[in-house]
Scaffold this active site. Structure first.
Site, short mmCIF file in Angstrom:
data_model
loop_
_atom_site.label_atom_id
_atom_site.label_comp_id
_atom_site.label_asym_id
_atom_site.label_seq_id
_atom_site.Cartn_x
_atom_site.Cartn_y
_atom_site.Cartn_z
N GLU A 55 -1.10 -5.20 8.70
CA GLU A 55 -0.21 -4.37 9.89
C GLU A 55 -1.01 -4.53 11.22
OE1 GLU A 55 0.45 -0.29 8.81
OE2 GLU A 55 1.32 -0.98 6.92
N GLU A 64 9.61 -3.98 10.47
CA GLU A 64 10.01 -2.42 9.78
C GLU A 64 10.45 -1.37 10.92
OE1 GLU A 64 6.96 -0.86 7.16
OE2 GLU A 64 8.36 1.12 6.96
N ASP A 89 -0.93 -6.14 0.05
CA ASP A 89 -1.22 -5.14 1.54
C ASP A 89 -2.92 -5.17 1.40
OD1 ASP A 89 0.79 -4.62 3.30
OD2 ASP A 89 1.55 -3.26 2.02
N LYS A 121 -0.82 -9.29 3.40
CA LYS A 121 -0.25 -8.66 4.68
C LYS A 121 -0.99 -7.82 5.28
CE LYS A 121 3.65 -5.61 3.90
NZ LYS A 121 2.76 -4.39 4.70
N ASP A 166 0.77 -0.99 -0.05
CA ASP A 166 0.28 -0.08 -0.05
C ASP A 166 0.89 1.30 -0.07
OD1 ASP A 166 0.91 -0.17 2.71
OD2 ASP A 166 -1.10 0.04 3.70
N SER A 167 2.18 1.06 0.06
CA SER A 167 2.97 2.26 -0.21
C SER A 167 3.03 2.90 -1.45
CB SER A 167 4.45 1.73 -0.05
OG SER A 167 4.90 0.63 -0.90
O1 KIV Z 1 3.51 -1.07 1.64
C1 KIV Z 1 4.82 -1.37 1.65
O2 KIV Z 1 5.40 -1.19 0.49
C2 KIV Z 1 5.34 -2.20 2.79
C3 KIV Z 1 6.75 -2.60 2.50
C4 KIV Z 1 7.68 -1.55 2.50
C5 KIV Z 1 7.16 -3.60 3.65
O3 KIV Z 1 4.82 -2.41 3.61
#
Ligand code: KIV
Length: 274
Positions: free
Chosen positions: A120, A187, A88, A118, A49-50
């Site tokens: 968080e 992280e 994510d 993934k 989600d970055s």
């Molecule tokens: O969103 C993302 O790119 C991430 C990674 C950098 C671990 O969570």
């Protein structure tokens, strides 16, 4: 070349089997052309989600939706055949309840064909990890600096910097490992803490700004390719300057268009010989 090179896509159990055997090499990708170039070299690609910040220029990751993430994930899956693809779960798509998380994850999996999700969160999210894993959705946990918690953390800063905070992160990672996560992203934590967590959980730790002691590493691809501007995070390194190449190619293209040397007759249809 990735350690898993039998011509088939790397699976989640194969990633788990890397613990103590070989380091997991992972990067992010959000779009097909980048994913295609990364695929052979990597064990795992994260559709992170970055992309909200890196791809859309937003100030944080909080406003990207599950539909947008699924569209990026589908593009990355279509462009790859080797790396294990994980997506994510975006903010707001899973925190309300395990049931909400399952519905969101199932929708993203069905729409994209990724191998897992993934999420968080610390111990409080371990129940959700368990709920998803028990229902067939592999989960990569993410603890330490969690960008979706930017407002409670008061910014993007390293976590676990005092003993009490460090203990909480150890417990967070252990809770997700016990809940059945196949791995955990660490992280923005200190080197001794990353070493301790890696030693005390039986699933791979994948570090970003968490020292070489992790079982694998992940970075944002744009940071290692010179595509995220002048400043890159302390924990990243520029492995190539694709930004300079792109700028140079665009400049050359514009020059030739203005001079009238591109396109030439080689680039034309139905050329009449005179
Ligand atoms: O969103 C993302 O790119 C991430 C990674 C950098 C671990 O969570």
């Amino acid at each position: 070349m990735s350690v898993h090179s039998q011509g088939q896509r790397v699976t989640v159990p194969q990633l788990m089997a890397c613990k103590g055997e070989s380091k997991i090499a992972a990067l992010t990708a959000y779009i097909a052309p980048i994913a295609r170039l990364l695929d052979e070299a990597l064990d795992m690609i994260l559709v992170g989600d970055s992309t909200a910040m890196v791809g859309y220029g937003l100030p944080d990751t909080l406003s990207i939706t599950a539909q947008t993430m699924a569209a990026h994930a589908a593009a990355v899956v279509r462009a790859t055949h080797h790396a294990c693809i994980i997506v994510d779960m975006p903010f707001g798509s899973y925190q309300q309840s395990p049931q909400q998380a399952f519905a969101s994850a199932a929708e993203m999996l069905a729409a994209s064909g990724v191998s897992g999700v993934k999420l968080e969160g610390g111990r409080a999210m371990a129940e959700t990890t368990h709920f998803l894993v028990e229902r067939g959705i592999p989960v990569l946990a993410h603890v330490g600096l969690m960008p979706q918690y930017v407002n409670t953390m008061g910014g993007f800063k390293a976590q676990g910097m005092n003993e009490a905070a460090a203990r909480r992160i150890v417990e967070d990672a252990q809770a997700h490992a016990q809940a059945g996560a196949f791995g955990v992203v660490l992280e923005g934590i200190g080197e001794p803490l990353a070493r301790e967590i890696t030693a005390c959980v039986d699933i791979p730790t994948i570090g970003i700004g968490a020292s070489p002691h992790c079982d694998g590493q992940i970075l944002v691809t744009e940071d290692i390719l010179g595509l995220s501007g002048e400043r890159i995070p302390k924990f990243a390194r520029r492995f190539a300057d694709a930004g300079a190449l792109i700028r140079e190619a665009a400049g050359q293209y514009a020059k030739e268009v203005r001079e009238g040397t591109f396109p030439s007759l080689d680039h034309c249809f139905g050329v009449r010989q005179v």
